[in-house]
Design a protein around this motif. Structure first.
Motif, PDB file in Angstrom:
ATOM      1  N   ALA A 118       0.829  -1.204   0.000  1.00  0.00           N
ATOM      2  CA  ALA A 118       0.000   0.000   0.000  1.00  0.00           C
ATOM      3  C   ALA A 118       0.864   1.256   0.000  1.00  0.00           C
ATOM      4  O   ALA A 118       0.576   2.222  -0.721  1.00  0.00           O
ATOM      5  CB  ALA A 118      -0.924  -0.004   1.221  1.00  0.00           C
TER       6      ALA A 118
ATOM      7  N   SER B 277      -6.868   1.770  -1.009  1.00  0.00           N
ATOM      8  CA  SER B 277      -6.463   2.067   0.358  1.00  0.00           C
ATOM      9  C   SER B 277      -7.376   1.363   1.357  1.00  0.00           C
ATOM     10  O   SER B 277      -6.908   0.782   2.348  1.00  0.00           O
ATOM     11  CB  SER B 277      -6.504   3.583   0.595  1.00  0.00           C
TER      12      SER B 277
ATOM     13  N   GLY C 197      -6.449  -2.235   1.591  1.00  0.00           N
ATOM     14  CA  GLY C 197      -5.227  -2.383   2.385  1.00  0.00           C
ATOM     15  C   GLY C 197      -5.498  -2.276   3.871  1.00  0.00           C
ATOM     16  O   GLY C 197      -5.041  -3.110   4.667  1.00  0.00           O
TER      17      GLY C 197
END
Length: 140
Positions: free
Chosen positions: A18, A117, A120
């Motif tokens: 990430a 995101s 992640g």
């Protein structure tokens, strides 16, 4: 039961990917992060170090440090993703344009930077929850 060091390694890998991905989007592609993207970075980047050190030390109690970061990051990423789904809310950021704008759509628009995101943070949170729920006698 699952080895705690394996869970730590997986969470470190996810946080590292990430982090590398966010750096590629800004440094490699020249995309300017919006304000919410910066907050997500602020919460993800330290997880690489915290989880990495915990992996080397075999410290499965790192969930106490990592879980607040990942839960807060997950909340911000979820809100950011929500803004992209509902741009009529009109939320704007001061940096990098509107938080609802989609700068680099992938997979036909299904994947956006905030959604990546979110994935992640969800994966890191899941790993840390596994460590939290693991009995202490199975740590080593």
């Amino acid at each position: 039961m699952i080895q705690s060091r394996l869970v730590l390694a997986v969470s470190t890998f996810v946080a590292s990917v990430a982090t590398a991905g966010s750096l590629y989007f800004s440094l490699g592609l020249g995309l300017v992060p919006c304000e919410l993207c910066w907050y997500q970075r602020i919460l993800m980047y330290p997880l690489v170090v915290v989880l990495g050190v915990a992996t080397l030390d075999g410290n499965s109690r790192v969930w106490r440090t990592g879980l607040p970061l990942s839960l807060l990051g997950m909340g911000i990423a979820a809100y950011h993703s929500y803004l992209q789904i509902n741009p009529s809310i009109g939320a704007t950021c001061g940096v990098g344009g509107g938080c609802a704008s989609i700068l680099y759509p992938m997979a036909g628009g299904l994947l956006t930077i905030p959604r990546l995101s979110l994935v992640g943070f969800v994966l890191v949170t899941a790993c840390l929850l596994v460590l939290w729920r693991q009995p202490t006698w199975l740590e080593h």
